[in-house]
Structure formats: C-alpha cells, structure tokens
Enzyme design. Structure first.
Site, PDB file in Angstrom:
ATOM      1  CG  HIS A 129      -7.261   5.855 -11.280  1.00  0.00           C
ATOM      2  ND1 HIS A 129      -6.479   5.854 -12.400  1.00  0.00           N
ATOM      3  CD2 HIS A 129      -7.013   4.513 -10.604  1.00  0.00           C
ATOM      4  CE1 HIS A 129      -5.789   4.667 -12.527  1.00  0.00           C
ATOM      5  NE2 HIS A 129      -6.254   4.029 -11.530  1.00  0.00           N
ATOM      6  CG  ASN A 153      -4.002   2.568 -16.704  1.00  0.00           C
ATOM      7  OD1 ASN A 153      -2.792   2.338 -16.613  1.00  0.00           O
ATOM      8  ND2 ASN A 153      -4.817   2.308 -15.546  1.00  0.00           N
ATOM      9  CB  SER A 174      -7.538   0.804 -12.951  1.00  0.00           C
ATOM     10  OG  SER A 174      -6.601   0.861 -11.862  1.00  0.00           O
ATOM     11  CD  GLU A 207      -5.833   8.934 -14.934  1.00  0.00           C
ATOM     12  OE1 GLU A 207      -5.022   9.101 -15.856  1.00  0.00           O
ATOM     13  OE2 GLU A 207      -6.406   7.885 -14.714  1.00  0.00           O
TER      14      GLU A 207
HETATM   15  P1  NAI Z   1      -5.918  -5.070  -2.912  1.00  0.00           P
HETATM   16  O1  NAI Z   1      -6.436  -6.474  -3.325  1.00  0.00           O
HETATM   17  O2  NAI Z   1      -4.734  -4.882  -2.263  1.00  0.00           O
HETATM   18  O3  NAI Z   1      -7.053  -4.598  -1.664  1.00  0.00           O
HETATM   19  C1  NAI Z   1      -8.524  -4.650  -1.931  1.00  0.00           C
HETATM   20  C2  NAI Z   1      -8.948  -4.988  -0.295  1.00  0.00           C
HETATM   21  O4  NAI Z   1     -10.445  -4.673  -0.438  1.00  0.00           O
HETATM   22  C3  NAI Z   1      -8.625  -6.140   0.513  1.00  0.00           C
HETATM   23  O5  NAI Z   1      -8.123  -5.681   1.576  1.00  0.00           O
HETATM   24  C4  NAI Z   1      -9.988  -6.983   0.522  1.00  0.00           C
HETATM   25  O6  NAI Z   1     -10.282  -7.569   1.911  1.00  0.00           O
HETATM   26  C5  NAI Z   1     -10.937  -5.523   0.542  1.00  0.00           C
HETATM   27  N1  NAI Z   1     -12.347  -6.046  -0.071  1.00  0.00           N
HETATM   28  C6  NAI Z   1     -12.542  -6.625  -0.805  1.00  0.00           C
HETATM   29  N2  NAI Z   1     -14.096  -6.641  -1.135  1.00  0.00           N
HETATM   30  C7  NAI Z   1     -14.540  -5.872  -0.095  1.00  0.00           C
HETATM   31  C8  NAI Z   1     -15.939  -5.443   0.315  1.00  0.00           C
HETATM   32  N3  NAI Z   1     -17.078  -5.820  -0.305  1.00  0.00           N
HETATM   33  N4  NAI Z   1     -15.950  -4.527   1.349  1.00  0.00           N
HETATM   34  C9  NAI Z   1     -14.799  -4.135   1.871  1.00  0.00           C
HETATM   35  N5  NAI Z   1     -13.440  -4.405   1.738  1.00  0.00           N
HETATM   36  C10 NAI Z   1     -13.345  -5.294   0.664  1.00  0.00           C
HETATM   37  O7  NAI Z   1      -6.275  -4.042  -4.114  1.00  0.00           O
HETATM   38  P2  NAI Z   1      -5.647  -2.881  -4.574  1.00  0.00           P
HETATM   39  O8  NAI Z   1      -4.599  -3.188  -5.549  1.00  0.00           O
HETATM   40  O9  NAI Z   1      -5.517  -2.111  -3.517  1.00  0.00           O
HETATM   41  O10 NAI Z   1      -6.924  -2.458  -5.617  1.00  0.00           O
HETATM   42  C11 NAI Z   1      -8.128  -2.017  -5.168  1.00  0.00           C
HETATM   43  C12 NAI Z   1      -8.875  -1.103  -6.294  1.00  0.00           C
HETATM   44  O11 NAI Z   1      -7.868   0.190  -6.554  1.00  0.00           O
HETATM   45  C13 NAI Z   1      -9.160  -1.774  -7.496  1.00  0.00           C
HETATM   46  O12 NAI Z   1     -10.412  -1.270  -7.967  1.00  0.00           O
HETATM   47  C14 NAI Z   1      -8.060  -1.370  -8.396  1.00  0.00           C
HETATM   48  O13 NAI Z   1      -8.275  -1.319  -9.628  1.00  0.00           O
HETATM   49  C15 NAI Z   1      -7.752  -0.202  -8.010  1.00  0.00           C
HETATM   50  N6  NAI Z   1      -6.303   0.396  -8.373  1.00  0.00           N
HETATM   51  C16 NAI Z   1      -5.165  -0.426  -8.116  1.00  0.00           C
HETATM   52  C17 NAI Z   1      -3.810   0.002  -8.370  1.00  0.00           C
HETATM   53  C18 NAI Z   1      -2.914  -0.815  -8.205  1.00  0.00           C
HETATM   54  O14 NAI Z   1      -1.659  -0.602  -8.857  1.00  0.00           O
HETATM   55  N7  NAI Z   1      -2.984  -1.940  -7.231  1.00  0.00           N
HETATM   56  C19 NAI Z   1      -3.782   1.309  -9.034  1.00  0.00           C
HETATM   57  C20 NAI Z   1      -5.211   2.184  -9.179  1.00  0.00           C
HETATM   58  C21 NAI Z   1      -6.219   1.667  -8.807  1.00  0.00           C
END
Ligand code: NAI
Length: 392
Positions: A139, A189, A118, A151
């Site tokens: 995105h 954003n 993001s 996006e």
């Molecule tokens: P989350 O914390 O729910 O999930 C992240 C997952 O990645 C976890 O299951 C973790 O175990 C895993 N992980 C961490 N390091 C890892 C690695 N080295 N290799 C493999 N798996 C790994 O996070 P979320 O909210 O799903 O966000 C993920 C990405 O998406 C971030 O870059 C965030 O900025 C982006 N994003 C999030 C949004 C939201 O509303 N939560 C919206 C749009 C983008």
C-alpha cells in the site's frame, strides 16, 4: 531480486508506483484497459522527468533510462514474465478478484501478486487465487514517488517468503516498509481517524471554528496542515467514505463514528479544493479564505492548547491501541505516521514525551465528561502507566 514489475491500472497510484520501480532500475510494464489512461500516464511521466532535470535532481541520461524502463501495455497477458505485479485499479472487490484470477493464469508460479488497496481485506482478494500464498497488500501513499512509507500487509494466506521478498523490494526501491496486520485501515488510515473525527467533534460541540482548530494543530502541534485544510485537500467525499468504511468494518465502534458535519459538506458538494468550496473557500489561484459558517456558538473560549491536546491524546490512544492489538510494531506505527502522512512526530514517541500518566489522565477526563465508549483509554496505556513503562 525483483527485476520485472507489472503494474495493473495506470491512474494516479499505478503510474506513481511505475515511476518508483522504474527509477529503482526495474523493467516495468504498466497495464490499463483504457488507452487514454496509458497515454496520460506516459505524458505525465515525461513532464515530471523534465521538471526533475530542470531542478537538477537527475540528468537527461537518467531521465531517458527511467522513461525507457516503462512499457505501456494494453493486454494483461503482457505481464506474464513479471516477478511481481502490483494492482492499482478501482476499489471494488469483485473487479479486483476477477483481474487477479485471470492474471494468475499468465504469470509464473512464483510471481508475487500484490494489491495497493486502501480498504479491502487482503484475505478476501487472495481468496481469488489458486496460490493465495503469493498474494500480499503493498500500500503506497499518494503521491507514490514522494511519500516514503509503504504499508506491507500479509494476509492469513500469505507465505513468509512473499512477505520477505515484498519488504526487501520496497526497501530496494528506497522506501520505508511498515508491516501491518490485515485489519481495516491497516496502520495509517486507522490511527489517523481522530485527526479528522475529533476535530469535527470539537467543531460540532461549538468549542472552536474550523480555522481555530487548524491553527491549534499547526501552531501548538507543529502539523503542516490542520484537519480541516487537510480534509479539504483530500476531498470531503473521499475522506467521509474512508471514515464510513472504517466505522462499518470495525462493527460500528463509536471511536470511528463519522460526522454529520462532514456528511452534509459532502452532500452539498462542498468537497474542498477540487470544488472551490469546503471548510474554506478557494479562489481560482488556490488562495484559501475563511467561510462564514465557521463560527463557534460557545460562550466559553477554549485555548489552542486545550484543543490541540484533546486531538493529540485521541491520536496517541489510537496508536497505542493499534499496538495493543498487534497491528504493527511500535517503530512501524511511528514511522507510518511520520513518513506516510507527515506528522511532526511519531505518536508513541509523543506519548513518551508527554508522559503515559498524562495520556491516561487526559483520556479519563474525556471519559468522565462524556461517558461515551469513544473516549475509552486503551488497556495498553493503562497497563504501561501502572508498570511505569515507556514505548521506547
Ligand atoms: P484511479 O482512478 O486514478 O486509477 C485507476 C486506473 O485503473 C484507471 O486508469 C482505470 O482505467 C484503471 N482500471 C480500472 N479497472 C481496470 C481493470 N479491470 N484492468 C485494468 N485497469 C483498470 O485510481 P487510484 O487513485 O490510482 O487508485 C487505485 C487503487 O489504489 C485503489 O485500490 C485505491 O484504493 C488505491 N489507493 C489510492 C490512493 C489515492 O490516494 N488515490 C492511495 C493509496 C491507495
């Protein structure tokens, strides 16, 4: 045609994106370092699918097909036969770069390597690859299966081919693609900042309470949620961090200045719904009630129109400025706000309806009042006003 999809990170976003790709008929491998994350993703999908069957949105055959389309894997190597990989792991540049450079060793030369980041620059993520032209930002918005907008962000290194295939894939998956320049906040954003920032500012000036500002945006503007309700929903910690990141990334442009009110709420742990307390109080069954702090200190009563119009014109100005800086096309900027964050109307369409002269006049009135750079009118609005033009 993209058939095999690798998703890295099985959290909120990764599991949602996997569902989208699997529903569209792709064969998906969802990778996470944590087995528990994979188990949770699998169990959550099962529940979601059961609910869709119950509601009659899909039949049980379709449910089986979607579930069988996703394999849960615990080794990055398993993604080696992917046509595209989308990464959704922690928002940390070094960790992402590390994963990308390892992944590149396993996948074929023409595999697209995308990030769901993001806030990080795609150029910086792409620099970790031997073939950075295959890297792009894809995105999604949360929840990925429900939000129509995606996006698509080419970095300066990204090839035309990678961009074309990515946009086509997003459309094949039933989503709307908005192509954005690799700049802080991309479209949504960035353009949405005044929705929160100007609302907080109006509150800080004592013009109105949280609930009065929310009512103005909902009743006059037709927004589904007011800014304070939405900040409570997103979480004041998360929303504050996005604002601060965008502010810093824009070299401290005062237009994006974070608010002390929100900082204090985050510091106090008044995060919103998830902590039971934010700009509103939330009971265990999710009922919302107004908090005592939400008082105004102004003698003057401001109308809901005045409050709504001030936030609206700041949003329009931001959207116009995004167009001025070629962040995206006018269509994509409007789509981004209606399909990514459910605005009742595209902001540039709204500008046309209100009249460009109205927008310029409102911005100039604010500038006259405060003499702050925050209220500078976009050069594009001014030029359009001179030339009597509209956006559409
Ligand atoms: P989350 O914390 O729910 O999930 C992240 C997952 O990645 C976890 O299951 C973790 O175990 C895993 N992980 C961490 N390091 C890892 C690695 N080295 N290799 C493999 N798996 C790994 O996070 P979320 O909210 O799903 O966000 C993920 C990405 O998406 C971030 O870059 C965030 O900025 C982006 N994003 C999030 C949004 C939201 O509303 N939560 C919206 C749009 C983008």
């Amino acid at each position: 045609m993209i058939k095999k999809v690798g998703i890295i990170g099985g959290g909120t976003m990764g599991s949602g994106i996997a569902q989208v790709a699997a529903t569209a008929g792709c064969s998906v491998k969802l990778y996470d370092t944590k087995i528990e994350a994979l188990e949770k993703a699998k169990a959550d999908l099962k529940k979601i699918m059961a609910r869709l069957v119950e509601k009659g949105k899909i039949d049980s055959e379709e449910k089986e097909r979607i579930q069988n389309n996703i394999k849960y894997v615990n080794s990055l190597k398993e993604l080696k036969d992917s046509d595209v990989t989308i990464e959704a792991i922690v928002e940390n540049l070094d960790v992402k770069k590390n994963v990308f450079s390892t992944l590149e060793k396993f996948v074929s030369d023409d595999c697209i390597i995308a990030s769901n980041t993001s806030s990080l620059s795609i150029a910086s993520i792409a620099s970790s690859l031997q073939k950075p032209e295959r890297c792009i930002g894809i995105h999604f918005f949360n929840p990925a299966p429900l939000m129509k907008l995606v996006e698509v962000i080419p970095a300066i290194q990204t090839s035309e081919e990678t961009l074309k295939t990515s946009v086509k894939t997003i459309k094949d998956w039933g989503k709307i693609a908005a192509v954005a320049k690799d700049t802080p906040g991309f479209i949504v954003n960035r353009v949405a900042r005044p929705f929160y920032g100007e609302a907080l500012r109006i509150y800080e000036e004592g013009m109105a309470s949280f609930s009065e500002i929310d009512s103005a945006m909902k009743e006059v503007g037709g927004f589904r949620m007011g800014p304070f309700e939405l900040m409570d929903f997103i979480g004041n910690d998360v929303n504050y961090t996005v604002t601060e990141t965008v502010f810093e990334a824009f070299y401290f442009d005062p237009r994006y200045k974070p608010s002390f009110t929100q900082k204090r709420f985050a510091e106090a742990g008044y995060l919103g719904r998830k902590s039971g307390k934010g700009y509103y109080n939330y009971s265990e069954n999710g009922q919302m009630s107004v908090r005592a702090q939400s008082r105004t200190n102004s003698e003057q009563k401001f109308s809901t129109e005045t409050i709504f119009e001030r936030i609206l014109v700041m949003l329009i100005n931001e959207a116009a400025d995004a167009l001025f800086w070629n962040i995206a096309s006018a269509e994509d900027i409007d789509n981004a706000m209606t399909k990514g964050v459910n605005y009742p109307k595209g902001l540039l369409t709204w500008a046309d309806e209100k009249g460009i002269d109205w927008c310029v006049k409102k911005m100039d009135e604010l500038y006259e009042e405060y003499h702050e750079d925050r209220y500078r009118c976009s050069p594009l609005l001014r030029k359009m006003n001179r030339e009597n033009k509209t956006f559409f």
